[in-house]
Enzyme design. Structure first.
Site, PDB file in Angstrom:
ATOM      1  N   LYS A  52       0.853  -1.203   0.000  1.00  0.00           N
ATOM      2  CA  LYS A  52       0.000   0.000   0.000  1.00  0.00           C
ATOM      3  C   LYS A  52       0.883   1.245   0.000  1.00  0.00           C
ATOM      4  O   LYS A  52       1.944   1.256   0.646  1.00  0.00           O
ATOM      5  CB  LYS A  52      -0.886  -0.045   1.247  1.00  0.00           C
ATOM      6  N   SER A 147      -9.627   1.520   3.294  1.00  0.00           N
ATOM      7  CA  SER A 147      -8.863   2.306   2.349  1.00  0.00           C
ATOM      8  C   SER A 147      -7.800   1.501   1.582  1.00  0.00           C
ATOM      9  O   SER A 147      -7.198   2.025   0.645  1.00  0.00           O
ATOM     10  CB  SER A 147      -8.170   3.451   3.078  1.00  0.00           C
ATOM     11  N   SER A 171      -9.631  -0.792   7.486  1.00  0.00           N
ATOM     12  CA  SER A 171      -9.112  -0.516   6.139  1.00  0.00           C
ATOM     13  C   SER A 171      -8.517  -1.709   5.423  1.00  0.00           C
ATOM     14  O   SER A 171      -8.318  -1.666   4.221  1.00  0.00           O
ATOM     15  CB  SER A 171      -8.071   0.598   6.195  1.00  0.00           C
TER      16      SER A 171
END
Lengths: 500, 466
Positions: A52, A147, A171
């Protein structure tokens, strides 16, 4: 190699912000040499992994999907990234997210929304009935959740073996549920946060996204343990474990927290949840309804604590040392203001504003301190339930399956986050390990997952149970034939890839 | 980041002008811990290092970096707390203090606002009244707290290019004091206080506080009011001036530092058996290793050497002077009571005159001891010894013996010589027992202080009785 071409052919998913083609090929080459010598560095040697874009990677851009850090190249690797590289893993690239991980759709980043690979699956296409003939065929794609949507999409579309996400309020588990992959949020303090650009320091944990529970256990084993650079990590060394195949669940006590029957929970998921409970019961496990009475206060307290830490953590982005700097040069103060206005999106600025409000001298007692007290009560709820003999809690991960992007953006980020984090953030408030296991497809042909929450630092038990469950539900593989079509349509110059 | 502690001295003392005013002074003292690395990072601390040469990723507040507490700094804080009679908090917490400033790259400073490492201490000190060493008064200041605090960076303003450069090696000043001052009439509530910031020496601190008290009294006595404001001390003008503070009152929005767990200290009782001793700070262990505190050292000096208490203060107030004194004692047969005179009257006044520290003295303890031995052995007179000392001070590498020979300062022991001299003196002055001492003085003058006064006295007495 193959992953890189897959990344190209699935570029329309927008899962990656940066693809580190050159370094990845080099790493793969090195790994091959090691294998030829018969000296691989570990189980992850040569394994393609995506990270990420809020983890620092030396030499590869780290943007947090924000204008503020566009073009920012960190001089150091996050501890988790370093550990992966030390074991020979191939770092394919950096995955998309909501700006600074603030969101639950992976729709609010500066590089645009991530598209859920299941939008292009045969399973979804078959069930989809256009509302009208005029509707654009391509407008029905669904969000990934967030996210860490880029990481979930990357794993789901086979572009990597595993991906790192981060989990502050859900997330990792939320996009895992929507993308039909395993999403593990380890116990707070088990994995180093050094190098993870923080959202909420007291709740953030690096998350692990994989296609099965065994893979998650392998990645966990290579990341967990004390880090002298993160004072909040456990002091003890972590012993990696292999998961056994559970044959007898009769000694297991599964708790069903009634408060997770939250308003807005879809009947479909409710039914799936109770089917899963029956599955355990029929296999001989003890399944009991339990109560976590402070659960309903959790999301508002999460909001207060989250925004307060956001306000503090974002203060360093002032345009002086790194990142975006506005051309405004009337005074230092006006440069700060312009830099932050230009660098952050509305969501980030909104959270900074409310966080600062909660921290003002006159509000601190009424908001921040109160929220912290409630946080303690929430953690105590879990302690009591686990103290009463319950081993694992079983809950839904999300209220519903993924919604189309066009639907999702009708509500603002704050409303969405409050809905989407509702079932996941309590585990962050209490620091507990939790995992999303893909369970079934919804009526619309989209993945639905269930969440298991375990005792602190009892990842082995949690994953063992999750693995047993995974085996029982036999979640279907994504049928991504559509990619081919899309591939030809959008990237005709590229060679198509096929999935089995 | 260097490390800072704050000592709050809410002290109280009296100050009289026409009407009685009571000033209240509280000090916030930022003292740099002498450690090899910074409070929260592995970067080194070094005086006058090139700008930004000692900056870790954490010091530059790069995204994703986390603070790691330096054990040495914790031990130094505990040691200071013990020395200042504080109670040590076995659990202390770190907070973030927020404000935007160019030399504060994180936008907040890590400090210990709520539960600091040490609280409620006291420091006793003595001072002399009217500059008379014999009239010492002992006073006590209360210490509110000692806290570990990350230092901010240092802004360097380049006025010609209207640029500000930031050095993240952090502030190099070893001491910085903010003084809070107010005045009120006895029995009335405390007056409005002002804060005088960034005072960087003890001398300026005294000047700034005295000035500020006087200024506030004058303001109030002429019917004006005191504003709750931040002021700066102008060392050139010797006065305090208001600081430009356009932001108004700052709200620092304190919050707990989430990346540092509570700082837990142990004592012998609470120390868990299975703990790695490298990783824990044991208060008792530090207590045992605490060097003698000044009051104990002074008492020991008085007891051991029979010197006056006020002399023990002077010895301790000058860095290294006690050690010098004791070194001389070890190498000489002269009684400490006599040695102390040489240390305080001669050595110290020479040092002061030349603004030198003890360790910079051109006369070593060895040379001084050698000199005092010659005096004690009556090889030279005390007057001659002073001349030798003056020569030694020049630092030309000569030994006392060489100087004595060179300057012909040997004590004149030869009876005939002295008799002749005395005779000459006697020729001028007719005998009178009362002027005997004066006569001795004259003989000394005649011999440039080289004559043995006892012998001269005997001779003169003999002459007088003749």
């Amino acid at each position: 190699q193959r992953c890189l071409s897959l990344i190209k052919s699935t570029k329309f998913l927008n899962a990656y912000i940066t693809v580190a083609e050159e370094t990845a090929l080099k790493q793969a080459e090195e790994s091959e040499k090691r294998y030829r010598r018969g000296q691989p560095l570990g189980v992850l040697d040569g394994i393609p992994i995506a990270v990420k874009d809020n983890f620092n990677t030396a030499g590869i851009e780290t943007t947090c999907a924000s204008n503020m850090l566009k073009g920012y190249i960190s001089p150091y690797n996050a501890t988790v990234v370093q550990k992966l590289l030390d074991q020979g893993a191939v770092l394919l690239g950096k995955t998309n997210l909501d700006e600074f991980a603030m969101g639950s759709g992976s729709t609010d980043g500066v590089f645009g929304p991530v598209r859920n690979p299941w939008s292009y699956s045969r399973q979804y296409k078959e069930k989809y009935v256009p509302k009208s003939h005029s509707e654009d065929k391509d407008s029905n794609w669904v969000i990934t959740g967030g996210s860490s949507g880029g990481s979930a999409a990357a794993v789901s579309s086979f572009t990597c073996f595993a991906a790192l996400g981060s989990d502050t309020g859900g997330s990792t588990r939320n996009p895992a549920a929507h993308c039909g992959v395993v999403g593990l949020k380890p116990t707070y303090g088990l994995i180093s946060r050094h190098g993870l650009i923080p959202l909420v320091n007291s709740m953030d944990v690096p998350g692990i996204l994989t296609r099965c529970v065994d893979d998650a256990a392998i990645v966990l084993g290579s990341l967990a343990g004390h880090d002298p650079k993160d004072s909040t990590t456990i002091q003890d060394n972590f012993k990696p474990f292999e998961l056994s195949n559970l044959t007898d669940v009769s000694k297991l006590s599964i708790g069903i927290p009634k408060e997770y029957h939250a308003p807005g929970l879809s009947s479909e998921i409710l039914a799936l949840w109770s089917k899963a409970a029956d599955l355990f019961k029929n296999a001989g496990a003890k399944v009991i309804e339990v109560s976590l009475p402070h659960t309903r206060y959790s999301i508002v307290c999460y909001h207060v604590l989250c925004t307060a830490e956001v306000a503090s953590n974002m203060a360093r982005f002032d345009g002086l040392e790194y990142g975006h700097r506005s051309d405004m040069n009337k005074s230092t103060e006006s440069m700060y203001a312009a830099t932050r206005r230009e660098g952050f999106n509305d969501v980030v600025r909104g959270r900074i504003l409310s966080g600062n409000y909660f921290m003002l001298n006159q509000n601190y007692e009424n908001y921040f301190i109160k929220a912290q007290k409630v946080r303690r009560l929430i953690a105590n709820d879990f302690v009591k339930v686990f103290g009463s003999g319950v081993d694992i809690l079983l809950t839904p991960t999300t209220l519903s399956d993924a919604v189309p992007y066009t639907e999702f953006i009708k509500e603002d980020n704050r409303t969405r986050s409050a809905q989407d984090d509702i079932l996941t953030q309590a585990a962050n408030m209490a620091g507990l390990p939790a995992i999303n296991v893909p369970t079934a497809l919804s009526e619309r042909g989209l993945p639905v997952g269930l969440q298991f929450i375990g005792r602190s630092f009892q990842e082995k038990q949690l994953l063992t149970v999750a693995k047993w469950f995974e085996k029982q539900v036999k979640f279907p593989t994504i049928q991504l034939e559509e990619v081919k079509r899309h591939d030809h349509g959008v990237f005709q110059h590229q060679k198509s890839a096929s999935f089995l | 980041m260097s490390s800072i502690f704050k000592l709050y001295f809410p002290s109280l003392f009296f100050f009289f002008s026409l009407a009685p005013w009571v000033p209240v002074v509280g000090l916030e003292i930022h003292a740099q811990i002498s450690s090899n690395s910074k409070l929260f990072s592995g970067s080194q601390v070094q005086f006058a290092a090139p700008p930004n040469s000692l900056v870790s990723f954490f010091d530059a507040s790069l995204p994703g970096t986390l603070p790691v507490l330096n054990r040495r700094c914790v031990e130094a804080a505990v040691m200071t707390g013990l020395a200042l009679n504080c109670s040590i908090n076995k659990k202390s917490l770190f907070d973030r203090k927020h404000y935007f400033y160019a030399d504060l790259p994180a936008g907040y400073q890590i400090t210990q606002q709520r539960v600091p490492i040490a609280v409620n201490g006291s420091l006793s000190y003595s001072l002399c009244i009217d500059n008379k060493m014999s009239q010492m008064v002992t006073k006590t200041v209360r210490i509110k707290q000692i806290q570990l605090e990350q230092d901010s960076g240092k802004s360097l303003h380049d006025d010609t290019r209207s640029q500000t450069l930031v050095d993240l090696n952090r502030a190099e000043g070893q001491l910085r004091v903010d003084a809070n001052v107010s005045v009120h009439h006895p029995g009335e509530p405390y007056g409005v206080r002002t804060e005088v910031k960034n005072i960087n020496s003890i001398r300026f601190l005294a000047k700034a506080v005295d000035y500020e008290i006087q200024r506030q009294i004058e303001e109030l006595e002429s019917g004006r009011t005191i504003l709750n404001e931040t002021r700066a001390f102008d060392s050139k003008l010797g006065c305090t001036v208001p600081m430009r503070d356009k932001e108004g009152k700052q709200d620092y929005r304190f919050m707990p530092e989430p990346n540092l767990p509570p700082l837990i200290l142990y004592d012998a009782k609470s120390l868990p058996a299975n703990m790695n001793h490298q990783q824990v700070v044991n208060i008792d262990w530090i207590h045992e290793r605490l060097p003698d505190l000044p009051s104990v050292k002074r008492a020991k000096l008085v007891e051991r050497y029979g010197i006056l208490p006020e002399h023990s203060f002077t010895l301790l107030n000058e860095d290294g002077l006690t050690e010098f004194f004791e070194d001389v004692i070890k190498q000489t047969q002269m009684k400490p009571k006599k040695v102390i005179g040489w240390i305080l009257k001669d050595l110290l006044s020479y040092l002061k005159q030349h603004s030198l520290k003890v360790k910079e003295s051109p006369v070593s303890s060895f040379l001084l001891a050698d000199l005092l031995n010659r005096l004690e052995e009556k090889e030279i007179s005390s007057t001659a010894a002073k001349q030798v000392f003056a020569e030694l001070w020049k630092g030309e590498g000569k030994t006392p013996l060489e100087i004595v020979k060179e300057k012909k300062l040997q004590l004149i022991q030869d009876q005939k010589d002295l008799e002749q001299i005395c005779q000459a003196v006697m020729a001028i002055k007719a005998g009178n027992r009362k002027v005997l001492n004066k006569l001795i003085g004259l003989v000394q003058r005649e011999t440039q202080g080289r004559s043995n006064p006892v012998l001269v006295k005997q001779l003169l007495e003999k002459k007088l009785s003749e």
